[in-house]
Design an enzyme around this catalytic site. Structure first.
Site, PDB file in Angstrom:
ATOM      1  CE1 TYR A   1      -5.293  -1.422   4.291  1.00  0.00           C
ATOM      2  CE2 TYR A   1      -3.950   0.533   3.955  1.00  0.00           C
ATOM      3  CZ  TYR A   1      -4.579  -0.582   3.450  1.00  0.00           C
ATOM      4  OH  TYR A   1      -4.513  -0.851   2.097  1.00  0.00           O
TER       5      TYR A   1
ATOM      6  CB  SER B   1      -0.888  -0.005   1.254  1.00  0.00           C
ATOM      7  OG  SER B   1      -1.480   1.249   1.499  1.00  0.00           O
TER       8      SER B   1
END
Length: 253
Positions: free
Chosen positions: A158, A145
């Site tokens: 996250y 990510s």
């Protein structure tokens, strides 16, 4: 010299894609099937999986499962191998972002994030590694990510899980690449998916993100096709332990 296009041919390969019910996971499953692989799509939402599978017939299979349940991973692995045998290719696209701020993070939100985003890619790959070793060929593709290296608001859990994916990818490569198993990760920028729904729901925020890329736009689902096929095929035989950012140059600026 053989046809360079043969490097990307996946006929005879078996692929497993998690998070295949929507977004980049479903796109990945579709691309691998189009390249000739038999594909097993895995996700919690069986109806969405069935809708995707109906387009491909006997070339694909589905497994409805909650991959955040770590004590069920071995049974899920057996279910994945049922239709076509143990996969040669595993793409870990399933993920969750609770978007809890640092002051709001709960133990429950932390645990489900770490289980699904970080523990599952390892333990599911571990379950399939022996079969890959026996063949001398395997491809593991994790999903990193922007938050693998950047801190975003509401991204404590996250971002931590995705930073872990960067190191997990390198550790997998160190452990298994000598047996013919490469491990790499794709780091998507901003793509229109369910996970990034809140971002694209705000036109000004989406425009700011697009302006921060070198290309000048946010991602389209088809932008993932080439990088994914490269990392899942013979084309990337000497590439392992890498995080390939597919972000339009967002992290380059």
């Amino acid at each position: 010299m053989s046809d360079p296009r043969d490097l990307f041919d996946l006929k005879g390969r078996v692929a497993c894609v998690t998070g295949a019910s929507a977004g980049l996971g479903q796109r990945a499953a579709t691309v691998l099937a189009a390249a000739g692989a038999n594909v097993v799509g895995v996700a919690r939402r069986g109806d969405a999986l069935k809708d995707w599978a109906d387009e491909w017939g006997t070339q694909v299979a589905t497994v409805t499962a909650d991959l955040s349940q770590r004590d069920e991973i071995i049974q899920i692995a057996h279910s994945i191998a049922y239709s076509f045998g143990a996969p040669d290719i595993v793409v870990h696209a399933a993920g969750i972002n609770t978007r809890e701020t640092a002051d709001e993070v709960t133990p429950e939100g932390w645990d489900v994030t770490m289980n699904l985003n970080l523990a599952t890619p390892f333990f599911l790959s571990q379950a399939f590694a022996p079969a890959m070793k026996a063949k001398g060929w395997g491809r593991i593709v994790n999903f990193a990510s922007l938050q693998t290296t950047r801190a975003f608001p509401g991204g404590v859990a996250y971002g931590t899980s995705k930073a872990g994916i960067g190191q997990l990818t390198r550790a997998m490569a160190e452990a298994w690449s000598s047996d013919g198993i490469t491990a790499n990760a794709i780091g998507p920028g901003f793509f229109p998916t369910e996970l990034t729904g809140p971002v694209f729901a705000d036109p000004k925020r989406a425009a700011r993100n697009a302006a921060q890329t070198c290309v000048g736009r946010n991602g389209k689902l088809e932008d993932i096709d080439g990088p994914l096929l490269f990392l899942c095929s013979d084309a990337s035989a000497y590439v392992t332990g890498q995080v390939l950012m597919v972000d339009g140059g967002f992290t380059a600026k």
